[in-house]
Design a protein around this motif. Structure first.
Motif, PDB file in Angstrom:
ATOM      1  N   LEU A 244       0.830  -1.209   0.000  1.00  0.00           N
ATOM      2  CA  LEU A 244       0.000   0.000   0.000  1.00  0.00           C
ATOM      3  C   LEU A 244       0.865   1.260   0.000  1.00  0.00           C
ATOM      4  O   LEU A 244       0.618   2.189  -0.762  1.00  0.00           O
ATOM      5  N   ARG A 245       1.899   1.285   0.843  1.00  0.00           N
ATOM      6  CA  ARG A 245       2.800   2.446   0.887  1.00  0.00           C
ATOM      7  C   ARG A 245       3.445   2.699  -0.476  1.00  0.00           C
ATOM      8  O   ARG A 245       3.571   3.839  -0.922  1.00  0.00           O
ATOM      9  N   LYS A 246       3.878   1.625  -1.125  1.00  0.00           N
ATOM     10  CA  LYS A 246       4.543   1.752  -2.421  1.00  0.00           C
ATOM     11  C   LYS A 246       3.589   2.336  -3.468  1.00  0.00           C
ATOM     12  O   LYS A 246       3.972   3.228  -4.233  1.00  0.00           O
ATOM     13  N   ALA A 247       2.340   1.871  -3.479  1.00  0.00           N
ATOM     14  CA  ALA A 247       1.356   2.391  -4.436  1.00  0.00           C
ATOM     15  C   ALA A 247       1.056   3.864  -4.150  1.00  0.00           C
ATOM     16  O   ALA A 247       0.955   4.682  -5.078  1.00  0.00           O
ATOM     17  N   LEU A 248       0.937   4.230  -2.880  1.00  0.00           N
ATOM     18  CA  LEU A 248       0.690   5.625  -2.512  1.00  0.00           C
ATOM     19  C   LEU A 248       1.880   6.506  -2.860  1.00  0.00           C
ATOM     20  O   LEU A 248       1.726   7.643  -3.312  1.00  0.00           O
ATOM     21  N   LEU A 249       3.095   5.991  -2.663  1.00  0.00           N
ATOM     22  CA  LEU A 249       4.308   6.747  -2.993  1.00  0.00           C
ATOM     23  C   LEU A 249       4.390   7.031  -4.495  1.00  0.00           C
ATOM     24  O   LEU A 249       4.750   8.143  -4.900  1.00  0.00           O
ATOM     25  N   GLU A 250       4.039   6.053  -5.320  1.00  0.00           N
ATOM     26  CA  GLU A 250       4.059   6.263  -6.766  1.00  0.00           C
ATOM     27  C   GLU A 250       3.126   7.402  -7.163  1.00  0.00           C
ATOM     28  O   GLU A 250       3.480   8.247  -7.986  1.00  0.00           O
ATOM     29  N   VAL A 251       1.947   7.437  -6.553  1.00  0.00           N
ATOM     30  CA  VAL A 251       0.984   8.497  -6.850  1.00  0.00           C
ATOM     31  C   VAL A 251       1.527   9.852  -6.390  1.00  0.00           C
ATOM     32  O   VAL A 251       1.445  10.843  -7.113  1.00  0.00           O
ATOM     33  N   ALA A 252       2.102   9.896  -5.190  1.00  0.00           N
ATOM     34  CA  ALA A 252       2.638  11.152  -4.659  1.00  0.00           C
ATOM     35  C   ALA A 252       3.775  11.666  -5.535  1.00  0.00           C
ATOM     36  O   ALA A 252       3.877  12.872  -5.797  1.00  0.00           O
ATOM     37  N   GLN A 253       4.626  10.770  -6.003  1.00  0.00           N
ATOM     38  CA  GLN A 253       5.754  11.185  -6.829  1.00  0.00           C
ATOM     39  C   GLN A 253       5.316  11.642  -8.217  1.00  0.00           C
ATOM     40  O   GLN A 253       5.982  12.465  -8.831  1.00  0.00           O
ATOM     41  N   LYS A 254       4.176  11.146  -8.709  1.00  0.00           N
ATOM     42  CA  LYS A 254       3.662  11.632  -9.996  1.00  0.00           C
ATOM     43  C   LYS A 254       3.283  13.101  -9.894  1.00  0.00           C
ATOM     44  O   LYS A 254       3.480  13.864 -10.824  1.00  0.00           O
ATOM     45  N   ASP A 255       2.718  13.493  -8.733  1.00  0.00           N
ATOM     46  CA  ASP A 255       2.259  14.871  -8.573  1.00  0.00           C
ATOM     47  C   ASP A 255       3.327  15.798  -8.006  1.00  0.00           C
ATOM     48  O   ASP A 255       3.372  16.971  -8.366  1.00  0.00           O
ATOM     49  N   LEU A 256       4.180  15.309  -7.121  1.00  0.00           N
ATOM     50  CA  LEU A 256       5.145  16.174  -6.441  1.00  0.00           C
ATOM     51  C   LEU A 256       6.598  15.899  -6.829  1.00  0.00           C
ATOM     52  O   LEU A 256       7.498  16.576  -6.339  1.00  0.00           O
ATOM     53  N   GLY A 257       6.831  14.897  -7.641  1.00  0.00           N
ATOM     54  CA  GLY A 257       8.188  14.596  -8.068  1.00  0.00           C
ATOM     55  C   GLY A 257       8.935  13.705  -7.088  1.00  0.00           C
ATOM     56  O   GLY A 257       8.396  13.237  -6.088  1.00  0.00           O
ATOM     57  N   LYS A 258      10.185  13.501  -7.374  1.00  0.00           N
ATOM     58  CA  LYS A 258      11.023  12.599  -6.572  1.00  0.00           C
ATOM     59  C   LYS A 258      11.413  13.193  -5.222  1.00  0.00           C
ATOM     60  O   LYS A 258      12.090  12.548  -4.436  1.00  0.00           O
ATOM     61  N   SER A 259      10.982  14.425  -4.939  1.00  0.00           N
ATOM     62  CA  SER A 259      11.289  15.003  -3.635  1.00  0.00           C
ATOM     63  C   SER A 259      10.502  14.321  -2.520  1.00  0.00           C
ATOM     64  O   SER A 259      10.853  14.446  -1.353  1.00  0.00           O
ATOM     65  N   VAL A 260       9.453  13.575  -2.872  1.00  0.00           N
ATOM     66  CA  VAL A 260       8.723  12.787  -1.872  1.00  0.00           C
ATOM     67  C   VAL A 260       9.480  11.477  -1.682  1.00  0.00           C
ATOM     68  O   VAL A 260       9.686  10.722  -2.631  1.00  0.00           O
ATOM     69  N   GLN A 261       9.904  11.237  -0.454  1.00  0.00           N
ATOM     70  CA  GLN A 261      10.721  10.072  -0.160  1.00  0.00           C
ATOM     71  C   GLN A 261       9.919   8.866   0.318  1.00  0.00           C
ATOM     72  O   GLN A 261      10.278   7.728   0.061  1.00  0.00           O
ATOM     73  N   ASN A 262       8.818   9.138   1.060  1.00  0.00           N
ATOM     74  CA  ASN A 262       8.104   8.046   1.704  1.00  0.00           C
ATOM     75  C   ASN A 262       6.690   8.481   2.052  1.00  0.00           C
ATOM     76  O   ASN A 262       6.440   9.663   2.274  1.00  0.00           O
ATOM     77  N   VAL A 263       5.787   7.521   2.119  1.00  0.00           N
ATOM     78  CA  VAL A 263       4.437   7.759   2.623  1.00  0.00           C
ATOM     79  C   VAL A 263       4.347   7.077   3.974  1.00  0.00           C
ATOM     80  O   VAL A 263       4.674   5.894   4.108  1.00  0.00           O
ATOM     81  N   LEU A 264       3.948   7.830   4.975  1.00  0.00           N
ATOM     82  CA  LEU A 264       3.863   7.308   6.336  1.00  0.00           C
ATOM     83  C   LEU A 264       2.406   7.086   6.714  1.00  0.00           C
ATOM     84  O   LEU A 264       1.578   7.992   6.574  1.00  0.00           O
ATOM     85  N   ILE A 265       2.098   5.895   7.173  1.00  0.00           N
ATOM     86  CA  ILE A 265       0.763   5.593   7.674  1.00  0.00           C
ATOM     87  C   ILE A 265       0.809   5.875   9.171  1.00  0.00           C
ATOM     88  O   ILE A 265       1.394   5.114   9.933  1.00  0.00           O
ATOM     89  N   THR A 266       0.207   6.985   9.573  1.00  0.00           N
ATOM     90  CA  THR A 266       0.318   7.413  10.971  1.00  0.00           C
ATOM     91  C   THR A 266      -0.762   6.801  11.856  1.00  0.00           C
ATOM     92  O   THR A 266      -0.580   6.727  13.072  1.00  0.00           O
ATOM     93  N   SER A 267      -1.878   6.380  11.267  1.00  0.00           N
ATOM     94  CA  SER A 267      -2.872   5.623  12.029  1.00  0.00           C
ATOM     95  C   SER A 267      -3.750   4.854  11.060  1.00  0.00           C
ATOM     96  O   SER A 267      -3.978   5.285   9.929  1.00  0.00           O
ATOM     97  N   VAL A 268      -4.211   3.696  11.515  1.00  0.00           N
ATOM     98  CA  VAL A 268      -5.119   2.893  10.723  1.00  0.00           C
ATOM     99  C   VAL A 268      -6.042   2.144  11.686  1.00  0.00           C
ATOM    100  O   VAL A 268      -5.599   1.679  12.742  1.00  0.00           O
ATOM    101  N   ASN A 269      -7.322   2.112  11.343  1.00  0.00           N
ATOM    102  CA  ASN A 269      -8.294   1.455  12.193  1.00  0.00           C
ATOM    103  C   ASN A 269      -9.372   0.845  11.326  1.00  0.00           C
ATOM    104  O   ASN A 269      -9.831   1.455  10.376  1.00  0.00           O
ATOM    105  N   ARG A 270      -9.803  -0.367  11.667  1.00  0.00           N
ATOM    106  CA  ARG A 270     -10.911  -0.999  10.950  1.00  0.00           C
ATOM    107  C   ARG A 270     -12.039  -1.236  11.934  1.00  0.00           C
ATOM    108  O   ARG A 270     -11.827  -1.773  13.024  1.00  0.00           O
ATOM    109  N   GLN A 271     -13.224  -0.831  11.525  1.00  0.00           N
ATOM    110  CA  GLN A 271     -14.421  -1.043  12.336  1.00  0.00           C
ATOM    111  C   GLN A 271     -15.374  -1.913  11.524  1.00  0.00           C
ATOM    112  O   GLN A 271     -15.855  -1.478  10.484  1.00  0.00           O
ATOM    113  N   ASP A 272     -15.617  -3.137  11.976  1.00  0.00           N
ATOM    114  CA  ASP A 272     -16.552  -4.033  11.293  1.00  0.00           C
ATOM    115  C   ASP A 272     -17.980  -3.649  11.660  1.00  0.00           C
ATOM    116  O   ASP A 272     -18.269  -3.257  12.778  1.00  0.00           O
ATOM    117  N   ILE A 273     -18.854  -3.806  10.687  1.00  0.00           N
ATOM    118  CA  ILE A 273     -20.269  -3.461  10.910  1.00  0.00           C
ATOM    119  C   ILE A 273     -21.057  -4.732  11.135  1.00  0.00           C
ATOM    120  O   ILE A 273     -20.895  -5.698  10.502  1.00  0.00           O
TER     121      ILE A 273
END
Length: 173
Positions: free
Chosen positions: A144-173
């Protein structure tokens, strides 16, 4: 009929409650006029110093003493998890970007476009089963990080080094 609507109603009530709690519990962005003037002067001084620092650095070299900045996307992402053509859960996720210094203006200028593209990646990940089962394994999150990084680098260039997932939560219904 009501049995089919009940999960959707619960989903909407839960989302509304979560958003309401987020609004109520978020830090105040209120700024006094005198503080705004001081912040504006400090911002102008800081911008001048950054320009001087940028001119003094040789081309192509990164500042080793803090040349990276962390850009937090302003809102959480909410991704529905669909199973058997019905929503079975919701995933909320907060993201930040690790990037070279000085791109924050560019980042905030295109943040809505970037959020849209990130949402598409997150929806695709959910549709492929990326949020099923033990979705927090490092292999799964690295994809997931790699796919998000590719998208970020398309828009902002190679100056984006990494995508950080700072929180994630799943709530089942």
């Amino acid at each position: 009929m009501i049995k089919k609507l009940l999960p959707v109603i619960f989903l909407l009530v839960g989302l509304g409650g979560g958003i309401g709690a987020g609004v109520v519990l978020s830090p105040s962005d209120e700024v006094k006029p005198s503080d705004a003037k001081k912040a504006d002067k400090a911002g102008k001084t800081e911008a001048k110093e950054k320009k001087k620092d940028a001119k003094s650095k040789s081309a192509g070299k990164k500042d080793k003493s803090g040349g990276m900045e962390y850009l937090k996307l302003s809102k959480q992402f909410v991704i529905p998890v669909v199973e058997a053509e019905r929503i079975s859960g919701m995933v909320t996720m907060s993201l930040s970007l690790e990037a070279d210094g000085g791109i924050s203006d560019s980042f905030y200028a295109i943040e809505p476009k970037l959020r849209d593209r990130f949402l598409q990646v997150l929806f695709d990940h959910a549709n492929m089963g990326g949020f099923d089962g033990n979705f927090t394994t490092s292999d799964n999150l690295d994809v997931l990080r790699k796919a998000l990084l590719e998208v970020a680098q398309k828009d902002l260039g190679k100056s984006v080094q990494n995508v950080l997932i700072t929180s994630v939560n799943r709530q089942d219904i």
